[in-house]
Enzyme design. Structure first.
Site: not given
Ligand SMILES: [Zn+2]
Length: 383
Positions: A192, A276, A331, A356
Site C-alpha cells: 500500500d 494498488e 472477513c 495501511d
Molecule cells: Zn471483519
C-alpha cells in the site's frame, strides 16, 4: 531487456566547451527540422519524410555558410537529434488519432538554450568507447572522466550525455541485458502506497521516507523561499536559481536511491508483488497532489515492474475501484467511508486493523485472486 545506467561525468573546461557546442548544434538541427515541417504544413505541402528532412537540415545545411559549423560535431549527434524530433511527431500523431492511450500529447516544441536539461546521444555508429583508463571517449569531444558507481553488465548500445539544471554532467548508457531469474521464493506481498508512510507491506512492514530525504526537502523549500524574494533579472536571482536547481537535484537523487534499494529488496524476497494502481494523475488534481508527487511513487512502481520482469517475478497493479482500506481483510465486510485521519479501526467481526497494513493485505488478496483467474475475468469482492 534494455536498462539504463547513469554515471556522473567530470568534463574538463575544454570538454565542457565542446559539449556546449554539441548541445547547441543538436538543438539547432532539431529546431530547423521542426521549423521546416511547420512551414511545409502552413504552405499546404505534404509532411516532410524523415529521410528528406535529414538531407535538408543536416547534409545540405552543412554546405551553407550559416550552418557550416554543424560539421564541427559528430554527425551521429545531429542524426539522433532529428530522431528525437521524429519520435516526438510520431507520439503526437498517435495520440491525436487515439492510437496511443493516456493523456494527450502536445505537438513538438522548439528547444531553447535556456531549457533545464541539455542532452545529446551517441549510438554505436558514433564509435564512442570506454578507454583503457576507464574514461568515456566521445568523438570530437575527448576522453571524459567518469565516476563509475557500478559495473556495466554488457557493451552499451548508446550513451546520452546530459547536463542538468544544476550544471552537472551525466552519461546515461543503454545496455541490453539478459533476464536473470532469481531462485523461486515462496513469499508474495501486497504494497500500500500510503500517505503516512512511503510504503506499507502486507507483512506489516512500514517504510518511511528516509530522514535525509526530509532534510534535503527542507533545504529545497528554503532555497525556493530565498529565490522568491530576489528581484527579477538580478544577479542574486540567477545565483538563487542555481541553488534551487542543486537542492532539487539532491532531493531527486536521494529519492531515487531509496526507491532502488527498496524495490530491489522487495523483488528479491518475493515471488509475486502487487501494488494498488494509483492512477497518479487522477489523484494529482486533488489537494493531495503535493504529497503524491513528492513521494515519487510512480517511479518506484516502475522500478518494481522492470525488476520483476528482469528477475523472473510476477508483478501486477490492482485496480483502483477496489476499496482496499475500507474492506476487512479478515472477513471481507465493508465499513463505511473512512476519513484519512483514521489510522486504525475495528471490524464488527472483532478484527482490529491498522489502516495501511489492512489495505496492503487486501491488495495482496486481490492480486492472488487475479493471478489464479488469469485466464478468466477478474475477481471482484462481493460488495
Ligand atoms: Zn471483519
Amino acid at each position: 531487456m534494455q536498462l539504463r545506467y547513469n554515471f556522473r561525468l567530470y568534463p574538463t573546461p575544454g570538454q565542457r566547451a565542446a559539449l556546449a557546442r554539441a548541445f547547441g548544434c543538436a538543438r539547432v538541427v532539431y529546431n530547423d527540422g521542426l521549423q521546416a515541417r511547420q512551414d511545409a504544413r502552413q504552405q499546404g505541402l505534404p509532411y516532410i519524410s524523415d529521410g528528406e528532412l535529414s538531407k535538408r537540415v543536416i547534409t545540405q545545411a552543412k554546405k551553407t555558410p550559416e550552418r557550416a559549423w554543424l560539421g564541427e560535431v559528430s554527425a551521429v549527434v545531429l542524426q539522433q537529434a532529428l530522431a528525437d524530433l521524429n519520435t516526438a511527431y510520431r507520439n503526437f500523431f498517435a495520440s491525436a488519432t487515439g492510437k496511443r492511450k493516456g493523456p494527450k500529447i502536445a505537438p513538438p516544441r522548439l528547444r531553447s538554450r535556456k531549457d533545464n536539461r541539455q542532452a545529446i546521444r551517441f549510438t554505436r555508429n558514433a564509435r564512442f568507447s570506454i578507454t583503457a583508463g576507464a574514461k568515456l571517449r566521445l568523438p570530437k569531444i575527448g576522453d571524459i572522466p567518469v565516476r563509475w558507481s557500478r559495473d556495466l553488465p554488457a557493451e552499451p548500445s548508446s550513451v546520452t550525455v546530459v547536463k542538468d539544471a544544476a550544471g552537472r554532467y551525466f552519461a546515461s548508457f543503454v545496455v541490453a541485458t539478459s533476464d536473470v531469474p532469481l531462485p523461486e521464493s515462496a513469499a508474495d506481498v501486497g504494497i500500500d502506497l500510503g500517505l503516512s508512510h512511503f510504503a506499507v507491506t502486507s507483512d506489516g512492514r512500514k517504510v518511511d521516507n528516509p530522514r535525509f530525504l526530509r532534510r534535503a526537502e527542507r533545504r529545497l523549500r528554503k532555497a525556493q523561499q530565498d529565490l522568491s524574494r530576489k528581484a527579477k533579472g538580478s544577479n542574486n536571482r540567477k545565483k538563487a536559481v542555481v541553488k534551487v536547481a542543486k537542492a532539487h537535484a539532491r532531493v531527486a537523487d536521494t529519492r531515487r536511491d531509496g526507491a532502488h534499494k527498496l524495490s530491489t529488496q522487495i523483488i528479491r524476497d518475493n515471488q509475486a508483488v502487487y501494488v494498488e494502481n494509483l492512477a497518479v494523475s487522477g489523484l494529482g488534481r486533488t489537494r493531495l497532489a503535493k504529497s503524491v508527487h513528492d513521494a515519487g511513487w510512480s517511479s518506484f512502481v516502475g522500478m518494481l515492474e522492470y525488476k520483476a520482469a528482469r528477475y523472473g517475478r510476477h508483478f501486477a497493479k490492482i485496480d483502483r475501484w477496489f476499496p482496499s482500506s475500507k474492506l476487512c481483510s479478515e472477513c471481507g465486510a465493508l465499513t463505511e467511508a473512512m476519513p484519512l485521519n483514521v489510522r486504525s479501526w475495528q471490524c464488527p467481526c472483532g478484527a482490529v486493523h491498522d489502516r495501511d497494513v489492512n489495505a496492503a493485505r487486501n491488495i495482496l488478496a486481490a492480486g492472488r485472486a487475479d493471478r489464479l483467474n488469469a485466464c478468466g475475468g477478474t475477481v471482484r469482492p462481493a460488495a
